[in-house]
Write a protein that holds these residues in place. Structure first.
Motif, PDB file in Angstrom:
ATOM      1  N   SER A   1      -0.460   3.869   4.374  1.00 12.86           N
ATOM      2  CA  SER A   1       0.076   2.674   3.676  1.00 12.86           C
ATOM      3  C   SER A   1       1.313   3.012   3.107  1.00 12.86           C
ATOM      4  CB  SER A   1      -0.588   1.704   3.212  1.00 12.86           C
ATOM      5  OG  SER A   1      -1.318   2.379   1.866  1.00 12.86           O
TER       6      SER A   1
ATOM      7  N   LEU B   1       1.021  -3.344   7.293  1.00 14.61           N
ATOM      8  CA  LEU B   1       0.331  -3.204   6.145  1.00 14.61           C
ATOM      9  C   LEU B   1      -0.492  -4.505   5.697  1.00 14.61           C
ATOM     10  CD1 LEU B   1       3.534  -2.228   4.123  1.00 14.61           C
ATOM     11  CD2 LEU B   1       1.346  -0.965   4.296  1.00 14.61           C
TER      12      LEU B   1
ATOM     13  N   ARG C   1      -2.705  -4.209   2.507  1.00 11.62           N
ATOM     14  CA  ARG C   1      -1.663  -3.448   1.740  1.00 11.62           C
ATOM     15  C   ARG C   1      -0.616  -4.521   1.574  1.00 11.62           C
ATOM     16  NH1 ARG C   1      -5.779  -1.897   0.444  1.00 11.62           N
ATOM     17  NH2 ARG C   1      -6.437   0.395   0.582  1.00 11.62           N
TER      18      ARG C   1
END
Length: 1428
Positions: free
Chosen positions: A475, A507, A512
């Motif tokens: 990420s 993501l 994330r």
């Protein structure tokens, strides 16, 4: 018994002699060849040769030639004697003849039997190296064997074949000894033995795995020699040049390479297995330690060794290429240097030692292009190169550039992924090793000059490549690509947005978000897991930026708009965490208030925060102090302990590797802000108090303590110039962490400033060396901003820390000289081994020594004479030899002072202590705590000023032999020092504790010497010191005093200068000029100075002080005595002062009662009782006239200037007793209307009264307001019918006429307030007096002008108006003023004004007060048309 009998039957206890005899009988029947063959076969059936020799009559099997002719020699147990070769061959030949076998066969059998007997003595089958007794016996045997070979009685090949038939796995120690005694070379064995690979590799592993007993150190050495010899032979055979390989069988070459590869793969397998046994690790480490260049000294050539190392490196990088590129992308974060197997790191270091960095990078590129590789080994290899070789970074940058160029030239994805993996691997090692991935990506693709910016196809290739990586990317790299996207022209923006959308989707799948990324976070090093407490780091950074700039960071403002989720959910809660608020708002509280004013904090959240803080304050009154036993601190302690060992015993490579681990540990404790590299940051250093978290303070103290211990250990072993670069590398690692560096500098500053007296000598030496290396490591950084000191610009690190070394007391001076001596000794000694010594000698510390050594050590004031002999400076040796601390430091300082290296630096401009710098230091010294007595200090000051700096050239900071320059330096230093102190409200300077009086004494001495020198010369007219004295200080007085701060600063400066002037001879401020034979006074500079500057600080207001007035008058009187016509020249000078400097005239009259006796006495001394000059007598007459007038006596009016008479009247009015005759009556009786002069005197008198009234308003504590008002009223009553009094309030000087001197008697501030005084006076008068005033010619014009000026003062927000308004309500003043003005307009006769004049008044009012303008138009019937 047949010849083919089995071993069991042969071994039975039969009489072999009878069998042999039978053989002899049979030999007579058979042929000789058959008999010999039978004998050989018998020997080959493993017969016991000892028994065989006994049966044929030789009882000693170790001596086969035991005959009567041979000398019997004694033996000791286990040791054979040495036999000459000829006797040995003779004996064997005799026995061979008796046995009927060939000599060679018998010799082989004899040697092997003896060898077996020696190696089988001790029954430890696991032992791989012979014991000491075995080595001695075997040595004797091999010596004899070599003699047999020399005499042709033994065949090498037959010996090896017989040995292999005897042993399943040959002992490598025996093989090594065979080679050492030149009996059998391993090369020959490799060529002749086809099964060598079956036993060589297992035996090598067994020998590596065998651990000798600790008491057998010789066995350890033997083991190392055996392994080295075998490895060297394998390398020499397997990696010969092509010409040499032609003479060797290809099969043999491949055999050697195969064996070496098997051992290498065994090592790599051990390194890759995390659960490997300790014995395996030790065994493979033992093999790895053999990879050294000393193999060239054994058997391998340098070229063969290089080919072997390069081959091994290739095999390592390509070993087990099981992981795909996608796996490498995912696992790369785990393959950093700190996690790499030490065995693998050691292997890479040894394989690369013989190659240059360019060769290694070129070979790495070849391997990447031509082999299936192990990505783990490739990336770990790159990490090792970067950590251990400083030159690896530029080489890697060049390789990355080649890879990217090749990728975009041929649109090659393999080159692209290789470049990305290598760049990321470099970034994972930390900012001290390689730039972060964010920086590399921005540098490569973030600009229009990037690799991808040549065409649309290149851009598409890059975005396609990044899109293909998305499913596998961690990420943090996706965040880098989103936050710092590649440069894309506007017309191709849609292509980039497609990738951004894809990356954000990935993501989201990983849970994330870019929104959760910290504001100041280095996203490329954050890892897959979210950064813990990132919002806390963001808060600290934001507060720091706010403290340094006073503004909210643009990053925070943008986040409040575009990243609102993170701002509200994480940043604000971290910022508004409840705490006990300080009494005085700190940086965080100020930042919160600024955000609140900008409407960035919701009102409810702010209220909740304040309530929580108040509850917390009520619950506890002390802060919780928790002991911190965090793992990183414990790890750091262990690492620093290991660091101390490496300083003494480690090499550069080990040191670099260990420092990398220390840096990694510090990054956990001090996460720092890698997005702001050190080269761009200005470190904020708070000097008022030490405010560090407990953990950070412990870490800093731990690091400093460790460095001090290491520097002392290293210096005891070697002087600094013989040490390696461990200290500089250590400090470089520390300064890479900006957060740690900030804490470190703050701790160092407070240690040096507050705790210097409690530091031991060992602490001082260590900290001094640390500062030297810190100075060198940060020489190119932007510097440090000292927050709590008067330092407007950032300074270098060494200058910031040296500012903590204050030299104002005896104790501080002693500590400072000890610290600086230690630093300079270390720096000079360390610099002997470097090309640029000045990099290790901070000039700020050098200058402190130039100041302190001559001050504290009078011996140093003598000229330096350099001694002969060893001039090496070793701070440890110099500082630790003497028991007495004082004696030790004095000896060291003197030795350093006389050292040539130290003296050479004085010729460098940056190391020269200028006179101005010496004065600044000296003026800070506290006289009450100085090492000197008053007489000693005077002697020292005279030596410095008159002997050291007076003759020194100006380019070197001296005065070039000029007393004038010396005087200028003294005055400038005194004023600079006084101006650096905070301005006091009463401006009363007190320097009792400093050396200000001492420097002032030196200044007086210099001025007197200049004066005497000029008087003794042939041209006294050249006395121009008053010119340059005034020119020297004039630039310090601000020309613009519009602001209160500028005015206060100017007043402060003038007060300092006045004190200096009063200390100097009075004759210094008036100049004597010559015209032919005539000498006359020139008071021009004095008059200009008083008119331009002194009137700003008059006390009381409108008058010079008594001391200054007396000083100036005595100056004029004294200098006049040098003229031929003394009285005449004084009269002319005083007339000039009367006309051009009214302030000095008024002040003289004001203080005449105190001045008269002093001045007349001075005149009497100068002129031996001669009558005072006319102008002095005129002052006396004017005073008598004024006193008589106040007593009702109408005396004759003296022929004096009107201002002089008015001043005399003013003094008389001030001194009259209450209840005496009314002033207006006395003045009316004088009949002032009878001529112009009388009116001028009253007008000047009224001006002085008005000035006094304004002073009473501004300074009520010094003046009586009612008395001043009453005096103005009485004078105005007499003068009101004359229009002259209105000229006092005119703003235009051209309109004042004979009263042009008004502005020169008051300050600009008073002149600015005259409109206020005009209305303040009139509004407090009776209606009758107001009407009389309004009827004066020009009253309306003056009233309108003052009204407009008064409005302007209110609109400008003048602070003085605010002060005056506190005594009388501003609104009342304005309203009453306006009413008064409107009434005056309505009552003004139209005939008294002209239309043009009325229009001018109206134009003044139309913008600020249209009502007054309308009143003018309406009352006077002026049509409001533009053409009028």
């Amino acid at each position: 018994m047949s010849l083919s009998a089995s071993r069991d039957r042969v071994s039975q206890k039969r009489i072999v002699s009878s069998l042999l005899a039978g053989h002899v009988v049979k030999r007579q029947k058979q042929g000789d060849g058959q008999l010999q063959e039978a004998a050989i076969q018998l020997l080959e059936q493993q017969q016991d040769l000892c028994s065989l020799f006994k049966e044929i009559g030789n009882p000693d099997p170790s001596n086969p030639f035991n005959t009567d002719k041979a000398e019997q020699m004694n033996q000791t147990e286990g040791i054979s004697f040495t036999i000459t070769g000829s006797l040995l061959v003779c004996g064997l030949r005799q026995q061979a003849g008796q046995l009927g076998v060939p000599l060679v066969t018998l010799s082989v059998k004899f040697v092997l039997e003896r060898l077996k007997g020696i190696t089988g003595i001790e029954g430890d089958k696991t032992r791989e190296v012979l014991t000491a007794s075995q080595r001695v016996q075997l040595g004797v045997l091999l010596e004899s064997t070599r003699e047999l070979i020399i005499h042709g009685a033994l065949c090498r090949k037959g010996l090896w074949q017989g040995y292999m038939n005897d042993q399943k796995l040959p002992n490598l120690h025996v093989v090594y000894l065979l080679q050492c005694y030149n009996i059998l070379k391993l090369k020959d064995i490799l060529e002749s033995d086809e099964g060598v690979r079956l036993w060589l590799v297992p035996q090598l592993k067994a020998l590596c795995c065998w651990t000798p007993p600790q008491e057998e150190k010789e066995a350890m050495q033997t083991q190392q020699k055996v392994l080295s010899a075998i490895l060297g032979s394998l390398v020499d055979v397997g990696f010969q040049s092509s010409q040499e390989q032609a003479a060797v069988e290809k099969k043999c070459v491949l055999l050697c390479i195969s064996a070496l590869d098997d051992m290498l793969f065994w090592l790599l397998d051990t390194a890759d297995i995390n659960s490997a046994q300790e014995s395996s690790e030790t065994a493979t480490e033992r093999w790895c330690q053999l990879f050294v260049t000393s193999l060239c000294d054994i058997s391998a050539s340098p070229d063969a060794l290089q080919r072997f190392f390069m081959h091994s490196l290739t095999q390592t990088l390509a070993y087990k290429p099981q992981l795909a590129v996608s796996d490498a992308i995912a696992l790369q974060n785990k393959w950093i240097f700190a996690n790499t197997s030490p065995l693998l790191t050691s292997l890479f270091r040894k394989l690369t030692v013989v190659f240059s960095m360019e060769q290694l990078m070129h070979h790495l590129q070849q391997v990447l292009e031509t082999h299936e590789i192990s990505w783990k080994h490739v990336l770990c290899f790159l990490s090792t190169l970067l950590v251990y070789n400083p030159s690896a970074q530029p080489s890697l940058r060049a390789l990355l550039s080649r890879l990217l160029t090749s990728a975009f030239d041929g649109y090659d994805s393999e080159s692209m992924i290789t470049a990305f993996l290598l760049a990321r691997q470099g970034a994972l090692q930390g900012p001290a090793i390689f730039p972060s991935y964010s920086d590399w990506f921005k540098e490569s693709f973030g600009m229009a000059s990037g690799f991808h910016a040549t065409s649309k196809k290149s851009l598409g290739f890059l975005l396609k490549f990044l899109s293909d990586l998305v499913p596998f990317e961690p990420s943090q790299y996706l965040k880098v690509h989103i936050i710092h996207p590649p440069y894309v022209p506007v017309k191709y923006r849609s292509l980039l947005m497609e990738y951004v959308s894809l990356a954000k989707t990935r993501l989201a799948d990983l849970k994330r978000s870019v929104e959760n990324t910290g504001l100041f976070q280095d996203i490329s090093s954050a890892g897959d897991a979210p950064s813990l407490c990132q919002e806390v780091k963001d808060v600290e950074k934001a507060c720091s930026l706010f403290e340094s700039t006073g503004k909210i960071s643009a990053t925070v403002m943008e986040a409040s708009i575009f990243r609102r989720t993170y701002f509200l959910s994480r940043f604000l809660p971290a910022l508004l965490r409840p705490r006990v608020l300080p009494v005085k708002a700190d940086g965080q509280m100020s930042f919160i208030e600024a955000l609140k004013r900008a409407d960035k904090i919701p009102a409810t959240q702010y209220s909740s925060y304040m309530e929580s803080c108040q509850r917390l304050r009520q619950q506890t009154r002390i802060s919780l102090h928790e002991e911190n036993h965090d793992d990183p601190l414990h790890v750091l302690k262990l690492q620093l302990q290991e660091q101390r060992k490496l300083v003494l015993n480690g090499n550069d490579g080990d040191m670099s590797a260990h420092l990398s681990k220390i840096s990694n540990t510090l990054s956990f404790i001090f996460p720092g802000l890698p997005d702001d590299p050190l080269e761009k940051n200005i470190i904020q250093l708070k000097t008022d108090m030490l405010s560090l978290p407990e953990l950070h303070l412990q870490v800093v103290d731990l690091v400093l303590k460790s460095f001090c211990q290491c520097i002392l250990d290293a210096s005891k072993a070697h002087p600094p110039n013989k040490q390696n670069m461990w200290a500089s590398k250590f400090v470089c690692v520390l300064v890479c962490n900006t957060q740690f560096l900030s804490c470190l500098l703050q701790r160092l500053w407070h240690l040096l400033h507050n705790q210097g007296s409690v530091l031991s000598d060992l602490h001082i030496i260590g900290l001094a060396a640390f500062l030297v290396h810190l100075h060198t490591s940060m020489s190119q950084s932007p510097g440090v901003q000292l927050i709590s000191q008067r330092q407007p610009n950032p300074v270098s690190v060494s200058e910031a820390l040296s500012s903590a070394l204050v030299c104002n007391t005896r104790t501080r001076m002693h500590f400072c000289i000890r610290f600086c001596v230690a630093a300079m000794c270390y720096g000079i000694c360390r610099g002997d081994s470097l090309p640029q010594q000045d990099d290790l000698t901070p000039n700020c510390l050098y200058k402190k020594l130039q100041y302190l050594i001559p001050r504290l050590l009078p011996e140093a004031r003598r000229p330096v004479s350099y001694g002969k002999g060893d001039q090496e400076v070793n701070c440890i040796g110099l500082l630790c030899n003497e028991k007495d601390t004082t004696t030790r430091w004095k000896k060291t300082a003197l030795y350093l002072w006389r050292h040539p290296a130290f003296s050479r630096l004085q010729h460098e401009p940056q190391y020269q202590l200028f006179f101005s710098e010496w004065l600044a230091n000296e003026l800070q010294v506290d006289r009450t705590k100085d090492t000197f007595s008053d007489s000693e200090r005077l002697e020292y000051h005279q030596w410095v000023c008159l002997h050291l700096y007076l003759t020194r050239p100006e380019k070197q900071g001296g005065c070039g032999g000029s007393m004038k320059s010396l005087c200028s330096h003294l005055i400038t230093a005194i004023m600079d020092q006084q101006q650096s102190e905070p301005c006091q409200g009463d401006h009363r300077l007190s320097q009792k504790g400093t050396c200000f009086p001492d420097i002032l004494c030196i200044l007086q001495e210099v001025i007197y010497e200049i004066e005497l020198t000029n008087l003794s010369g042939s041209h006294p007219s050249r006395t121009d010191k008053c010119d340059w004295l005034f020119e020297l200080v004039s630039p310090r007085f601000s020309s613009s005093l519009s602001s209160d701060s500028a005015r206060l600063s100017c007043e402060h400066t003038l007060n300092i200068w006045n004190r200096i002037m009063l200390a100097l001879p009075s004759v210094s401020f008036v100049k004597v000029k010559a015209e032919g034979d005539r000498m006359f006074l020139d008071c021009k500079k004095l008059i200009q100075h008083v008119n331009n500057h002194q009137r700003s600080v008059c006390s009381p207001s409108g008058f010079l002080s008594l001391q200054l007035t007396s000083h100036f008058l005595r100056s004029v009187l004294c200098v006049t005595s040098r003229c031929s016509l003394v009285a005449e020249e004084f009269n002319k000078a005083w007339c000039q002062i009367t006309n051009q400097c009214p302030l000095l005239l008024v002040s003289t009259v004001y203080w005449w009662e105190q001045l008269s006796e002093v001045l007349l006495s001075l005149w009497s001394r100068l002129r031996d009782g001669e009558t005072p000059p006319k102008q002095l007598q005129l002052i006396v007459n004017s005073q008598n006239w004024a006193c008589g007038l106040m007593r009702g006596q109408l005396l004759h009016l003296p022929s004096a200037p009107a201002l002089l008479l008015a001043s005399s009247l003013y003094v008389s009015l001030q001194g009259r007793a209450e209840g005496k005759q009314c002033v207006s009556d006395a003045l009316t009786a004088w009949q002032p209307e009878r001529d112009i002069k009388h009116r001028e005197v009253l007008t000047f008198l009224f001006f002085l009264c008005v000035n006094n009234y304004l002073s009473a308003l501004l300074y009520p504590q010094e003046h009586c307001h009612q008395k001043a008002l009453r005096l103005c009223t009485e004078v105005l009553t007499v003068l009101v019918d004359s229009a002259d009094w209105l000229l006092i309030f005119k703003s235009n000087d051209a309109e004042k006429g004979a009263y042009h001197s008004f502005p020169l008697v008051m300050s600009n501030r008073f002149d600015h307030l005259m409109p206020w005084v005009f209305y303040s006076l009139l509004l407090q008068q009776s209606p009758e007096l107001q009407q009389r005033a309004a009827r004066c010619l020009g009253f309306l014009s003056t009233a309108v002008s003052c009204y407009i000026s008064l409005l302007q003062l209110f609109l400008d927000g003048s602070s003085v108006i605010a002060t005056l308004g506190s005594q009388m309500q501003s609104g009342q003043i304005l309203s009453r003023t306006k009413i008064f003005l409107l009434r005056a307009i309505s009552q003004m006769p139209t005939s008294t004004l002209f239309s043009r004049h009325i229009m001018q008044l109206k134009s003044l009012c139309v913008d600020l007060d249209p009502e007054v303008a309308a009143a003018l138009s309406a009352h006077l019937d002026i049509p409001d048309h533009p053409f009028l």
